[in-house]
Design a protein around this motif. Sequence first.
Motif, mmCIF file in Angstrom:
data_model
loop_
_atom_site.group_PDB
_atom_site.id
_atom_site.type_symbol
_atom_site.label_atom_id
_atom_site.label_comp_id
_atom_site.label_asym_id
_atom_site.label_seq_id
_atom_site.Cartn_x
_atom_site.Cartn_y
_atom_site.Cartn_z
ATOM 1 N N ASP A 152 -7.213 -3.519 -11.366
ATOM 2 C CA ASP A 152 -6.692 -4.831 -10.950
ATOM 3 C C ASP A 152 -6.423 -4.858 -9.455
ATOM 4 O OD1 ASP A 152 -6.697 -5.622 -13.631
ATOM 5 O OD2 ASP A 152 -4.570 -5.188 -13.916
ATOM 6 N N TRP A 153 -5.798 -3.777 -8.948
ATOM 7 C CA TRP A 153 -5.493 -3.696 -7.520
ATOM 8 C C TRP A 153 -6.775 -3.632 -6.694
ATOM 9 C CZ3 TRP A 153 -0.998 -5.034 -5.721
ATOM 10 C CH2 TRP A 153 0.117 -4.939 -6.543
ATOM 11 N N ALA A 154 -7.747 -2.865 -7.162
ATOM 12 C CA ALA A 154 -9.016 -2.748 -6.438
ATOM 13 C C ALA A 154 -9.727 -4.094 -6.393
ATOM 14 C CB ALA A 154 -9.903 -1.698 -7.095
ATOM 15 N N ALA A 155 -9.711 -4.818 -7.501
ATOM 16 C CA ALA A 155 -10.351 -6.132 -7.543
ATOM 17 C C ALA A 155 -9.647 -7.117 -6.605
ATOM 18 C CB ALA A 155 -10.367 -6.672 -8.973
ATOM 19 N N LEU A 156 -8.317 -7.066 -6.570
ATOM 20 C CA LEU A 156 -7.569 -7.954 -5.672
ATOM 21 C C LEU A 156 -7.901 -7.646 -4.214
ATOM 22 C CD1 LEU A 156 -5.450 -10.110 -5.072
ATOM 23 C CD2 LEU A 156 -3.701 -8.308 -5.224
ATOM 24 N N GLU A 157 -7.903 -6.363 -3.854
ATOM 25 C CA GLU A 157 -8.220 -6.000 -2.468
ATOM 26 C C GLU A 157 -9.644 -6.394 -2.100
ATOM 27 O OE1 GLU A 157 -7.180 -1.907 -1.898
ATOM 28 O OE2 GLU A 157 -5.055 -2.312 -2.190
#
Length: 54
Positions: free
Chosen positions: A35-40
Amino acid sequence: MPHPGPDPRFTECLATSVAGAFVGDGYPPFAALADWAALESALAAFLYQPKETK
């Protein structure tokens, strides 16, 4: 805007602030690393033009 290469303004704090805004608006919390990787990735795509590759 043009991609500047490494940008000191693009920090974990930026992603955390954006995630906090989403959660504050009722979206589920970011739990998985994906989720964090997709947001970044989405933030980078929104803020910067793609880097030219040769």
